[in-house]
Design a protein around this motif. Structure first.
Motif, short mmCIF file in Angstrom:
data_model
loop_
_atom_site.label_atom_id
_atom_site.label_comp_id
_atom_site.label_asym_id
_atom_site.label_seq_id
_atom_site.Cartn_x
_atom_site.Cartn_y
_atom_site.Cartn_z
N UNK A 166 7.89 52.70 8.36
CA UNK A 166 7.76 53.85 7.46
C UNK A 166 8.39 53.55 6.10
N UNK A 167 9.04 52.39 5.97
CA UNK A 167 9.74 52.02 4.75
C UNK A 167 9.22 50.66 4.27
N UNK A 168 8.09 50.69 3.55
CA UNK A 168 7.48 49.48 3.01
C UNK A 168 7.57 49.55 1.49
N UNK A 169 8.15 48.52 0.90
CA UNK A 169 8.35 48.52 -0.56
C UNK A 169 7.86 47.19 -1.13
N UNK A 170 7.74 47.14 -2.46
CA UNK A 170 7.38 45.90 -3.12
C UNK A 170 8.56 45.45 -3.98
N UNK A 171 8.79 44.13 -3.96
CA UNK A 171 9.96 43.56 -4.62
C UNK A 171 9.58 42.37 -5.49
N UNK A 172 10.38 42.17 -6.52
CA UNK A 172 10.28 40.94 -7.30
C UNK A 172 11.60 40.21 -7.16
N UNK A 173 11.54 38.90 -7.34
CA UNK A 173 12.75 38.08 -7.29
C UNK A 173 12.94 37.45 -8.66
N UNK A 174 14.08 37.74 -9.28
CA UNK A 174 14.41 37.18 -10.59
C UNK A 174 15.80 36.56 -10.47
N UNK A 175 15.93 35.31 -10.88
CA UNK A 175 17.20 34.59 -10.77
C UNK A 175 17.76 34.68 -9.35
N UNK A 176 16.90 34.49 -8.36
CA UNK A 176 17.25 34.51 -6.95
C UNK A 176 17.81 35.84 -6.48
N UNK A 177 17.55 36.92 -7.22
CA UNK A 177 17.97 38.27 -6.81
C UNK A 177 16.74 39.13 -6.62
N UNK A 178 16.69 39.79 -5.46
CA UNK A 178 15.56 40.63 -5.11
C UNK A 178 15.81 42.06 -5.59
#
Length: 140
Positions: A59-71
């Motif tokens: 029920x908790x699906x999100x989209x993420x980006x990774x910048x400088x190895x940080x999500x």
């Protein structure tokens, strides 16, 4: 008259976003969280945005980006006209939190991608080995 017909013909080919998904997979999760990866290709003449992902597995699906190895979670991803959005290991991806069940290698996880302009696209993510990385394989 002929010039008008040509112009009309050109304008009727304007189709907006034309989205297609490829390369989808989920590494077999080793906890109650999982990640999903895929490519959305846009062969249309207008951009779109991936705004959400839904799945029965969480029920908790999100989209993420990774910048400088940080999500970090983001609200959307751009999919440019005649371009693509790559969700891949070490970069932007889908996150599934608090899994309702542990998918195993060889199974498929159903997801639905939601866009700003285009209709939703249903995708089956094949569950691969926990260390599966097609990008890594391409480089060797």
């Amino acid at each position: 008259m002929a010039a008008a017909a040509v112009l009309t013909g050109c304008s009727s080919t304007a189709s907006g976003p034309e989205l297609k998904v490829s390369g989808a997979f989920m590494p077999q999760p080793v906890s109650d969280m999982a990640a999903g990866f895929l490519t959305v290709e846009n062969t249309g003449d207008a951009g779109d945005r991936l705004t959400a992902v839904t799945s029965d597995i969480s029920d908790d699906v999100t989209i993420h980006e990774t910048v400088d190895q940080k999500m970090r979670e983001v609200k959307s991803f751009d999919i440019p006209a005649d371009g693509h959005l790559d969700l891949e290991r070490g970069g932007s991806h889908i996150m599934f939190m608090k899994l309702k069940k542990q998918p195993r290698q060889g199974e498929k996880v159903a997801v639905e991608l939601h866009f700003e302009k285009s209709d939703p696209i249903k995708v089956a993510l094949p569950v691969e080995a926990p260390n599966h990385n097609p990008q890594h394989a391409k480089k060797h």
